[in-house]
Motif scaffolding. Structure first.
Motif, PDB file in Angstrom:
ATOM      1  N   MET A   1     -21.018   9.033  23.968  1.00 11.86           N
ATOM      2  CA  MET A   1     -19.980   9.738  23.213  1.00 11.86           C
ATOM      3  C   MET A   1     -18.637   9.042  23.397  1.00 11.86           C
ATOM      4  O   MET A   1     -18.265   8.678  24.493  1.00 11.86           O
ATOM      5  N   ASN A   2     -17.950   8.868  22.314  1.00 12.83           N
ATOM      6  CA  ASN A   2     -16.626   8.248  22.400  1.00 12.83           C
ATOM      7  C   ASN A   2     -15.618   9.283  22.892  1.00 12.83           C
ATOM      8  O   ASN A   2     -15.419  10.308  22.269  1.00 12.83           O
ATOM      9  N   PRO A   3     -15.008   9.019  24.033  1.00 14.55           N
ATOM     10  CA  PRO A   3     -14.127  10.035  24.611  1.00 14.55           C
ATOM     11  C   PRO A   3     -12.874  10.286  23.770  1.00 14.55           C
ATOM     12  O   PRO A   3     -12.365  11.388  23.740  1.00 14.55           O
ATOM     13  N   LYS A   4     -12.382   9.238  23.118  1.00 13.20           N
ATOM     14  CA  LYS A   4     -11.121   9.394  22.413  1.00 13.20           C
ATOM     15  C   LYS A   4     -11.323   8.994  20.948  1.00 13.20           C
ATOM     16  O   LYS A   4     -11.704   7.856  20.672  1.00 13.20           O
ATOM     17  N   PRO A   5     -11.119   9.931  20.033  1.00 14.52           N
ATOM     18  CA  PRO A   5     -11.305   9.552  18.620  1.00 14.52           C
ATOM     19  C   PRO A   5     -10.306   8.459  18.222  1.00 14.52           C
ATOM     20  O   PRO A   5      -9.151   8.494  18.635  1.00 14.52           O
ATOM     21  N   GLN A   6     -10.788   7.497  17.443  1.00 10.96           N
ATOM     22  CA  GLN A   6      -9.951   6.352  17.067  1.00 10.96           C
ATOM     23  C   GLN A   6      -9.846   6.205  15.560  1.00 10.96           C
ATOM     24  O   GLN A   6     -10.757   6.590  14.815  1.00 10.96           O
ATOM     25  N   THR A   7      -8.760   5.600  15.138  1.00 13.65           N
ATOM     26  CA  THR A   7      -8.624   5.286  13.715  1.00 13.65           C
ATOM     27  C   THR A   7      -9.341   3.976  13.422  1.00 13.65           C
ATOM     28  O   THR A   7      -9.628   3.186  14.330  1.00 13.65           O
ATOM     29  N   LEU A   8      -9.588   3.750  12.125  1.00 10.71           N
ATOM     30  CA  LEU A   8     -10.158   2.485  11.643  1.00 10.71           C
ATOM     31  C   LEU A   8      -9.347   1.307  12.192  1.00 10.71           C
ATOM     32  O   LEU A   8      -9.902   0.327  12.703  1.00 10.71           O
ATOM     33  N   PHE A   9      -8.033   1.416  12.098  1.00 10.46           N
ATOM     34  CA  PHE A   9      -7.165   0.340  12.581  1.00 10.46           C
ATOM     35  C   PHE A   9      -7.394   0.073  14.068  1.00 10.46           C
ATOM     36  O   PHE A   9      -7.552  -1.080  14.485  1.00 10.46           O
ATOM     37  N   GLU A  10      -7.393   1.145  14.872  1.00 12.37           N
ATOM     38  CA  GLU A  10      -7.520   0.968  16.322  1.00 12.37           C
ATOM     39  C   GLU A  10      -8.853   0.325  16.699  1.00 12.37           C
ATOM     40  O   GLU A  10      -8.921  -0.487  17.620  1.00 12.37           O
TER      41      GLU A  10
ATOM     42  N   ARG B   1     -23.240  -1.737  11.527  1.00 12.13           N
ATOM     43  CA  ARG B   1     -22.001  -1.937  12.274  1.00 12.13           C
ATOM     44  C   ARG B   1     -20.795  -1.411  11.484  1.00 12.13           C
ATOM     45  O   ARG B   1     -19.935  -0.727  12.017  1.00 12.13           O
ATOM     46  N   TRP B   2     -20.775  -1.750  10.202  1.00 10.19           N
ATOM     47  CA  TRP B   2     -19.638  -1.369   9.357  1.00 10.19           C
ATOM     48  C   TRP B   2     -19.530   0.148   9.222  1.00 10.19           C
ATOM     49  O   TRP B   2     -18.441   0.686   9.040  1.00 10.19           O
ATOM     50  N   LYS B   3     -20.684   0.839   9.306  1.00 12.68           N
ATOM     51  CA  LYS B   3     -20.665   2.299   9.164  1.00 12.68           C
ATOM     52  C   LYS B   3     -19.995   2.987  10.353  1.00 12.68           C
ATOM     53  O   LYS B   3     -19.686   4.171  10.299  1.00 12.68           O
ATOM     54  N   GLN B   4     -19.814   2.231  11.438  1.00  7.54           N
ATOM     55  CA  GLN B   4     -19.139   2.795  12.613  1.00  7.54           C
ATOM     56  C   GLN B   4     -17.609   2.709  12.504  1.00  7.54           C
ATOM     57  O   GLN B   4     -16.890   3.221  13.348  1.00  7.54           O
ATOM     58  N   LEU B   5     -17.141   2.004  11.480  1.00  7.84           N
ATOM     59  CA  LEU B   5     -15.703   1.707  11.415  1.00  7.84           C
ATOM     60  C   LEU B   5     -14.791   2.859  10.984  1.00  7.84           C
ATOM     61  O   LEU B   5     -13.659   2.950  11.468  1.00  7.84           O
TER      62      LEU B   5
ATOM     63  N   LEU C   1      -0.035 -14.053  18.626  1.00  4.10           N
ATOM     64  CA  LEU C   1       0.619 -13.063  19.482  1.00  4.10           C
ATOM     65  C   LEU C   1       1.089 -11.940  18.566  1.00  4.10           C
ATOM     66  O   LEU C   1       1.893 -12.174  17.667  1.00  4.10           O
ATOM     67  N   GLN C   2       0.565 -10.754  18.774  1.00  8.07           N
ATOM     68  CA  GLN C   2       0.897  -9.656  17.874  1.00  8.07           C
ATOM     69  C   GLN C   2       1.232  -8.391  18.642  1.00  8.07           C
ATOM     70  O   GLN C   2       0.532  -8.021  19.578  1.00  8.07           O
ATOM     71  N   ARG C   3       2.272  -7.731  18.185  1.00 12.71           N
ATOM     72  CA  ARG C   3       2.610  -6.422  18.731  1.00 12.71           C
ATOM     73  C   ARG C   3       1.852  -5.382  17.927  1.00 12.71           C
ATOM     74  O   ARG C   3       1.766  -5.484  16.705  1.00 12.71           O
ATOM     75  N   LYS C   4       1.298  -4.399  18.599  1.00 12.60           N
ATOM     76  CA  LYS C   4       0.477  -3.399  17.908  1.00 12.60           C
ATOM     77  C   LYS C   4       1.365  -2.535  17.010  1.00 12.60           C
ATOM     78  O   LYS C   4       2.311  -1.908  17.499  1.00 12.60           O
ATOM     79  N   PRO C   5       1.076  -2.492  15.714  1.00 15.13           N
ATOM     80  CA  PRO C   5       1.891  -1.635  14.843  1.00 15.13           C
ATOM     81  C   PRO C   5       1.532  -0.158  15.026  1.00 15.13           C
ATOM     82  O   PRO C   5       0.525   0.172  15.643  1.00 15.13           O
ATOM     83  N   LYS C   6       2.374   0.705  14.519  1.00 18.88           N
ATOM     84  CA  LYS C   6       2.041   2.130  14.464  1.00 18.88           C
ATOM     85  C   LYS C   6       1.088   2.360  13.295  1.00 18.88           C
ATOM     86  O   LYS C   6       0.898   1.481  12.457  1.00 18.88           O
ATOM     87  N   THR C   7       0.514   3.552  13.255  1.00 20.20           N
ATOM     88  CA  THR C   7      -0.415   3.852  12.161  1.00 20.20           C
ATOM     89  C   THR C   7       0.174   4.910  11.231  1.00 20.20           C
ATOM     90  O   THR C   7       0.893   5.811  11.675  1.00 20.20           O
TER      91      THR C   7
ATOM     92  N   ASP D   1     -12.490   8.202  13.262  1.00 21.73           N
ATOM     93  CA  ASP D   1     -13.175   9.368  13.841  1.00 21.73           C
ATOM     94  C   ASP D   1     -12.401  10.635  13.500  1.00 21.73           C
ATOM     95  O   ASP D   1     -11.166  10.608  13.404  1.00 21.73           O
ATOM     96  N   GLU D   2     -13.149  11.722  13.387  1.00 15.55           N
ATOM     97  CA  GLU D   2     -12.500  12.995  13.112  1.00 15.55           C
ATOM     98  C   GLU D   2     -11.528  13.345  14.250  1.00 15.55           C
ATOM     99  O   GLU D   2     -11.860  13.189  15.413  1.00 15.55           O
ATOM    100  N   GLY D   3     -10.352  13.742  13.872  1.00 14.15           N
ATOM    101  CA  GLY D   3      -9.376  14.155  14.872  1.00 14.15           C
ATOM    102  C   GLY D   3      -8.517  13.029  15.424  1.00 14.15           C
ATOM    103  O   GLY D   3      -7.632  13.276  16.246  1.00 14.15           O
ATOM    104  N   ALA D   4      -8.776  11.789  14.990  1.00 13.76           N
ATOM    105  CA  ALA D   4      -7.951  10.682  15.489  1.00 13.76           C
ATOM    106  C   ALA D   4      -6.541  10.826  14.926  1.00 13.76           C
ATOM    107  O   ALA D   4      -6.374  11.011  13.733  1.00 13.76           O
ATOM    108  N   PRO D   5      -5.537  10.750  15.792  1.00 12.70           N
ATOM    109  CA  PRO D   5      -4.163  10.950  15.303  1.00 12.70           C
ATOM    110  C   PRO D   5      -3.544   9.683  14.714  1.00 12.70           C
ATOM    111  O   PRO D   5      -3.883   8.573  15.101  1.00 12.70           O
ATOM    112  N   TYR D   6      -2.646   9.876  13.765  1.00 13.40           N
ATOM    113  CA  TYR D   6      -1.832   8.786  13.202  1.00 13.40           C
ATOM    114  C   TYR D   6      -0.381   9.044  13.624  1.00 13.40           C
ATOM    115  O   TYR D   6       0.003  10.185  13.871  1.00 13.40           O
ATOM    116  N   ASP D   7       0.416   7.985  13.636  1.00 11.26           N
ATOM    117  CA  ASP D   7       1.824   8.155  13.976  1.00 11.26           C
ATOM    118  C   ASP D   7       2.596   8.818  12.845  1.00 11.26           C
ATOM    119  O   ASP D   7       3.636   9.433  13.075  1.00 11.26           O
TER     120      ASP D   7
END
Lengths: 196, 491
Positions: B1-10, B285-289, B183-189, B292-298
């Motif tokens: 189980m994935n402990p923390k829901p993630q966005t497609l970007f993350e 693999r692509w279907k996992q992208l 070298l990239q700084r992580k953008p907000k979502t 996730d439900e409940g993943a927050p955006y900025d």
């Protein structure tokens, strides 16, 4: 890359908001295959008339603007295309720092890689700087990257943000490509581990 | 189980971080990292991000290759690098020589660099040449879950496939050529939710123009945008690419849409798509992208698709857009004095009056093309509108397919005949009058309704006045010779 530490420089203002990179350097000048000489064409269509004569009322054509190293620009400066020709043209003219309330992301990245310092200030300071530049064609500002401060003619010091990595790169003239090349082992490990 | 829901970007970001905390190395740059812990930090240290695919074109790469040569480096992964020519190539007959000596030299340098560094190139005479953001997807090079970069701000287009794709500068092109990393700084979502159903005559282009009008050209700065909602799901890949393409016009470097069956069926069987067992594994693999439900955006922005109308721009940035039946705004009604000045300057450049409708405004040129709207789906929409009709006298209508493959497909379907019989020009593939580096341009003072992405001053030629719109609106305008609500022609 040349390092930047501190400098005092003649300052000019271009207050227009959302200045895009097509204004900074029109696309027809992108057929070059090196970086040199683009200072001649910076803001070409705002700077020259249809016959190629300089427009007297455009800020960069005024005698006081010659030798300027700091540009106070409007909000969201450098939006649009990813052309690095924009910072090449601005540094070609002589600019070392640009002050605004916000920069477009790609322009900001490109500037940092060319020793052109993007300085973000709050809205009130920005308005004050635009007013000062309008009143005084010989306005001078001082930039100190080490302490991240911009000093106004009245002695007021304004702190500006910059991430520590970019700051170190600018202060020491660190070459980012050289830095990445030294990470080759980690990149190889990543490629193996991820079947790339 | 994935402990923390993630966005497609993350999910894509995390899978491509070579490392985020830089460790000390032997060359004396260890202070770059150690100091992160002890010094005042305004932002996090950049991650080293692995790039799966770099697309290269003639305009933003020459200085990068010069850098590589000067340092005596090789291209680390020519197999992850693909080149084409699109920006400065003429769109006239390919058998004719190039008249512009500077453009010809730039193309020759691109060919030489590709040859010397072993990079696959779709040159001017290649039967699969085209605009970089058209051919990537068309060849099956663009696949969900990848990181893709190009020295071009419209690289965001590829995000339509559930890809993290963004534009970079030439220094960064060199970095990716040499190291396959950045070298990239992580953008907000940011999540842009578009629910509802589009009305007749309203298209993907109108969704993105309405969004930019709402958030402004700086609204997405610092963010990777994910588009979701029923109106996005209902779009075919062409429409999704149109939307992601113009993310940069809202200030966002990346725009993304979660992959689904529409995505998979577009990619299946394309030249560089995985085949057989590899295909099945890839789709799994692509279907996992998807997020996730409940993943927050900025940040979250909502747009009601039911309420959208065909859009058109009146000013000199893509945020200066209105529904086609609305009136040009009045600078005096704006509060901020900089916004007021910007609108005044734009209306002066465009020679338009506040409070007036654009409907019925004469145009000189109609341009149907660009990485925003030059795919087969776009050309079908325009051809459907122009079928059996003639374009207005004194209006130059340029139809420029996005690639040689799009051109052939259109010709197989007879779309070229519809355009030519209507009096439009049917040209060769390239960026053409979107950036007007190749001689395809709008005369000074002329008005152009254009399906491209930028209405900046001088973008389509010095003094040119651009109004951005959808392929249907452009085609309806071509027929009447004046700005036309496509719904009045459809019904």
């Amino acid at each position: 890359m040349e390092s930047i530490k501190s400098f005092t420089g003649k300052t000019v203002a271009l207050p227009h908001t959302d200045v895009d990179t097509d204004q900074i350097i029109p696309a027809r000048y992108l057929k070059v295959t090196d970086k040199k000489g683009l200072g001649e064409v910076v803001f070409y269509d705002w700077r020259y008339d249809a016959d190629g004569k300089p427009k007297d009322d455009f800020v960069l054509n005024k005698p006081a603007a010659q030798g300027a190293t700091i540009l106070v620009a409007g909000h969201n400066f450098g939006c649009g295309s990813s052309r690095e020709h924009a910072p090449w043209a601005l540094t070609g003219f002589g600019f070392q720092a640009i002050v605004s309330t916000q920069f477009a992301d790609i322009f900001r990245n490109n500037s940092l890689k060319n020793g052109l310092l993007p300085i973000v200030v709050d809205k009130a300071t920005h308005e004050q700087l635009l007013d000062l530049a309008a009143e005084d064609p010989d306005l001078q500002l001082s930039v100190d990257l080490e302490t991240q401060t911009l000093t106004l003619p009245d002695g007021r010091k304004v702190e500006f943000p910059i991430d520590s990595f970019s700051k170190e790169c600018l202060l020491n003239g660190v070459d980012e490509l050289g830095y990445l090349l030294r990470q080759t082992d980690a990149i190889e490990q990543y490629e193996k581990a991820n079947n790339k | 189980m994935n402990p923390k829901p993630q966005t497609l970007f993350e999910k894509i970001w995390d899978a491509h971080v070579v490392f985020a905390r830089h460790h000390a190395d032997s060359e004396g740059t260890s202070d770059l990292t150690k100091r992160d812990d002890v010094r005042k930090q305004n932002e996090g240290a950049p991650a080293i991000l692995y790039i799966d695919l770099q697309l290269v074109h003639e305009v933003t790469s020459p200085q990068a290759f010069t850098e590589i040569r000067q340092r005596g480096l090789k291209v680390r992964r020519p197999d992850r690098t693909v080149a084409t020519v699109d920006h400065s190539i003429p769109t006239y007959d390919r058998s004719l020589p190039i008249q512009d000596a500077l453009a010809a030299k730039q193309l020759d340098i691109m060919y030489e660099n590709a040859r010397d560094f072993g990079i696959r190139i779709y040159d001017r005479n290649h039967d699969k040449q085209g605009i970089v953001h058209v051919i990537g997807p068309e060849l099956g090079l663009t696949q969900p879950g990848m990181t893709i970069v190009c020295g071009d701000s419209h690289t965001s287009t590829h995000g339509a496939f559930g890809t993290l794709a963004f534009g970079i500068g030439t220094s960064e092109v060199a970095m990716v050529l040499a190291t396959q990393t950045l070298l990239q700084r992580k953008p907000k979502t940011m999540n842009v939710k578009v629910d509802g159903a589009l009305g007749q005559g309203v298209t993907a282009k109108d969704i993105i123009l309405a969004l930019i009008a709402k958030i402004g050209v700086d609204g997405g700065t610092g963010h990777a945008v994910e588009y979701s909602g029923s109106a996005i799901r209902a779009q075919m890949m062409e429409g999704r690419m149109t939307i992601c393409n113009m993310s940069i016009e809202g200030g966002a470097r990346a725009g993304m849409i979660a992959p689904d069956d529409v995505t998979f069926s577009y990619i299946a069987e394309r030249e560089f798509a995985p085949k057989d067992a590899e295909w099945d594994a890839a789709v799994a693999r692509w279907k996992q992208l998807p997020t996730d439900e409940g993943a927050p955006y900025d940040a979250v922005v909502e747009l009601d698709a039911n309420a959208l109308e065909p859009m058109i721009t009146y000013g000199n940035n893509p945020g200066m857009g209105i529904p086609i039946t609305a009136r040009v705004p009045d600078p005096d009604a704006l509060g901020d004095h900089h916004q007021k000045a910007a609108l005044r300057k734009a209306l002066q450049y465009m020679d338009l009056q506040p409070g007036k409708s654009l409907l019925g405004h004469p145009v000189n040129v109609v341009f149907i093309g660009s990485c925003t709207n030059s795919r087969i789906g776009d050309l079908r929409l325009a051809a459907n509108m122009m079928k059996g009709k003639r374009v207005a006298e004194n209006v130059r209508v340029m139809v420029v397919p996005g690639s040689q493959q799009v051109k052939r497909q259109a010709e197989q379907e007879g779309l070229d005949k519809i355009f030519k019989e209507a009096g439009a020009e049917w040209r060769e593939a390239g960026c053409s009058a979107c950036i007007s580096m190749n001689g395809d341009e709008v005369p000074a003072g002329g008005y152009c309704v254009s399906t491209s992405n930028r209405n900046f001053e001088g973008r389509q030629g010095k003094g040119a006045r651009t109004m951005l719109a959808s392929p249907i609106t452009a085609a309806a305008t071509a027929i009447n010779g004046v700005v036309t609500d496509p719904r009045t022609v459809l019904s």
